[in-house]
Motif scaffolding. Structure first.
Motif, mmCIF file in Angstrom:
data_model
loop_
_atom_site.group_PDB
_atom_site.id
_atom_site.type_symbol
_atom_site.label_atom_id
_atom_site.label_comp_id
_atom_site.label_asym_id
_atom_site.label_seq_id
_atom_site.Cartn_x
_atom_site.Cartn_y
_atom_site.Cartn_z
ATOM 1 N N LEU A 77 45.138 73.087 86.872
ATOM 2 C CA LEU A 77 44.517 71.771 86.758
ATOM 3 C C LEU A 77 43.303 71.661 87.670
ATOM 4 O O LEU A 77 42.162 71.711 87.200
ATOM 5 C CB LEU A 77 45.542 70.680 87.065
ATOM 6 C CG LEU A 77 45.055 69.235 86.954
ATOM 7 C CD1 LEU A 77 44.518 68.924 85.565
ATOM 8 C CD2 LEU A 77 46.173 68.265 87.328
ATOM 9 N N ASN A 78 43.531 71.512 88.978
ATOM 10 C CA ASN A 78 42.407 71.369 89.912
ATOM 11 C C ASN A 78 42.747 71.833 91.328
ATOM 12 O O ASN A 78 42.049 71.477 92.275
ATOM 13 C CB ASN A 78 41.928 69.909 89.950
ATOM 14 C CG ASN A 78 43.054 68.934 90.262
ATOM 15 O OD1 ASN A 78 44.100 69.316 90.789
ATOM 16 N ND2 ASN A 78 42.854 67.668 89.936
ATOM 17 N N GLU A 79 43.799 72.620 91.468
ATOM 18 C CA GLU A 79 44.234 73.088 92.787
ATOM 19 C C GLU A 79 43.480 74.371 93.130
ATOM 20 O O GLU A 79 44.041 75.473 93.104
ATOM 21 C CB GLU A 79 45.756 73.323 92.799
ATOM 22 C CG GLU A 79 46.569 72.149 92.294
ATOM 23 C CD GLU A 79 46.612 72.048 90.776
ATOM 24 O OE1 GLU A 79 46.832 70.935 90.260
ATOM 25 O OE2 GLU A 79 46.375 73.058 90.102
ATOM 26 N N ASP A 80 42.200 74.235 93.446
ATOM 27 C CA ASP A 80 41.308 75.389 93.563
ATOM 28 C C ASP A 80 41.740 76.378 94.641
ATOM 29 O O ASP A 80 41.680 77.591 94.437
ATOM 30 C CB ASP A 80 39.876 74.924 93.827
ATOM 31 C CG ASP A 80 39.301 74.138 92.651
ATOM 32 O OD1 ASP A 80 39.463 74.587 91.508
ATOM 33 O OD2 ASP A 80 38.707 73.072 92.871
ATOM 34 N N ASP A 81 42.156 75.876 95.807
ATOM 35 C CA ASP A 81 42.545 76.788 96.882
ATOM 36 C C ASP A 81 43.757 77.618 96.483
ATOM 37 O O ASP A 81 43.804 78.836 96.719
ATOM 38 C CB ASP A 81 42.854 76.001 98.162
ATOM 39 C CG ASP A 81 41.598 75.419 98.803
ATOM 40 O OD1 ASP A 81 40.487 75.859 98.431
ATOM 41 O OD2 ASP A 81 41.733 74.537 99.673
ATOM 42 N N ASP A 82 44.748 76.973 95.880
ATOM 43 C CA ASP A 82 45.925 77.707 95.424
ATOM 44 C C ASP A 82 45.549 78.730 94.357
ATOM 45 O O ASP A 82 46.022 79.874 94.368
ATOM 46 C CB ASP A 82 46.970 76.739 94.862
ATOM 47 C CG ASP A 82 47.907 76.197 95.937
ATOM 48 O OD1 ASP A 82 47.800 76.618 97.102
ATOM 49 O OD2 ASP A 82 48.751 75.342 95.597
ATOM 50 N N ALA A 83 44.696 78.336 93.431
ATOM 51 C CA ALA A 83 44.298 79.241 92.346
ATOM 52 C C ALA A 83 43.544 80.452 92.880
ATOM 53 O O ALA A 83 43.750 81.583 92.412
ATOM 54 C CB ALA A 83 43.449 78.493 91.327
ATOM 55 N N ARG A 84 42.675 80.216 93.860
ATOM 56 C CA ARG A 84 41.935 81.340 94.445
ATOM 57 C C ARG A 84 42.877 82.305 95.161
ATOM 58 O O ARG A 84 42.653 83.521 95.161
ATOM 59 C CB ARG A 84 40.864 80.822 95.399
ATOM 60 C CG ARG A 84 39.623 80.290 94.681
ATOM 61 C CD ARG A 84 38.479 80.054 95.651
ATOM 62 N NE ARG A 84 38.737 78.906 96.513
ATOM 63 C CZ ARG A 84 38.297 77.682 96.262
ATOM 64 N NH1 ARG A 84 37.600 77.428 95.158
ATOM 65 N NH2 ARG A 84 38.562 76.690 97.102
ATOM 66 N N GLU A 85 43.941 81.763 95.751
ATOM 67 C CA GLU A 85 44.921 82.625 96.406
ATOM 68 C C GLU A 85 45.653 83.489 95.367
ATOM 69 O O GLU A 85 45.886 84.684 95.588
ATOM 70 C CB GLU A 85 45.920 81.777 97.196
ATOM 71 C CG GLU A 85 46.995 82.547 97.914
ATOM 72 C CD GLU A 85 46.490 83.394 99.075
ATOM 73 O OE1 GLU A 85 47.312 84.116 99.671
ATOM 74 O OE2 GLU A 85 45.273 83.357 99.393
#
Length: 288
Positions: A77-85
């Motif tokens: 959705l929009n959890e960019d930091d988690d997605a980048r991890e």
């Protein structure tokens, strides 16, 4: 890890105001298999699109798939930091990662997920429909029409749209793995909208398996029990979070890492005769 290594409730008090939640504030931190999952080439050369891949089960699946040899499109959705991890772990495994933020209740976005995955990787071999929305309510009268519709659009509507868009790009041997839930068979009344969608997912997957058998494409479900993900502290009341997982025979919440093997099995060519099945990963709670 051994069985005794995993934390048991009660958990520290914690609440998150934002859904579907973030990994960093969680205590204890979820295990996604970062230090434990070892691949053996079971998905070598495959391309996987995983929704809800920023955290929780989706991150664990993405890590496992990458270590098994797959490139991974990470939809979130929009959890960019988690997605980048998640992407960092995929790339550390030597595979390519593609970050795809956006709201899967948007029909055009569902089609774009597929188009961008195909553009980047040249095709799609595995779809993992894992993204989900839930909220806890004491009574049916507390659930608005918009809330009900959002739950269905996220959990089952997007699944239909993504699969429909992906089918022209999927070849014989491809696999679809949908995340159902123990709630499909034992619905939690406080999660009635969510539980209803999970029953629909299981039924949809059974019909899909029959529709797609002639194309050589398999469709299966994984039905998790209580799993420790950001969705829990962001959608459940404090007492439920504190004691989360205590209701199952193993007396604890499962960790995302404990789901990965089921998703790998169902995506691999070794499961060529498995379609229309539901694999329960529920801490000992049987499903019908």
């Amino acid at each position: 890890m051994t069985e005794r290594s995993y934390p048991t409730p009660p958990f520290p008090d914690q609440q998150q105001d934002r859904q579907p939640g973030l990994t960093a504030p969680m205590d204890p931190q979820p295990d996604h298999g970062e230090k434990t999952y070892k691949g053996s080439g079971r998905l070598a050369g495959k391309v996987a699109l995983v929704t809800g891949a920023d955290s929780g089960i989706g991150r664990a699946v993405s890590i496992a798939y990458a270590r098994e040899g797959a490139d991974v499109a990470i939809a979130y959705l929009n959890e960019d930091d988690d997605a980048r991890e998640t992407a960092r772990w995929v790339e550390e495994a030597g595979r390519r990662a593609l970050l795809l933020p956006g709201d899967i209740t948007d029909r055009a976005h569902c089609r774009n997920l597929v188009a961008k995955t195909v553009e980047k990787f040249g095709g799609i071999d595995v779809i993992v429909n894992n993204a989900a929305y839930q909220m806890t309510y004491d009574g049916l009268e507390d659930i608005s029409d918009d809330e009900w519709d959002k739950t269905f659009s996220t959990n089952i509507g997007a699944m239909f749209r993504i699969i429909k868009a992906a089918l022209p790009h999927m070849k014989p041997g491809s696999a679809i793995v949908n995340t159902s839930s123990v709630n499909a068979d034992a619905p939690n009344p406080g999660l009635i909208a969510y539980a209803t969608t999970k029953g629909a997912i299981q039924n949809f997957t059974g019909g899909l398996a029959q529709l797609l058998a002639g194309k050589g494409i398999r469709a299966n479900c994984v039905a998790p029990g209580p799993i420790w993900t950001p969705l829990i502290p962001s959608t459940m009341p404090p007492e439920k979070v504190k004691n989360f997982g205590s209701q199952v025979p193993m007396k604890r919440a499962g960790q995302p890492a404990e789901l990965a093997a089921a998703y790998v099995m169902l995506a691999s060519d070794e499961s060529s005769y498995t379609s229309g099945a539901t694999i329960a990963v529920t801490g000992g709670k049987p499903i019908i």
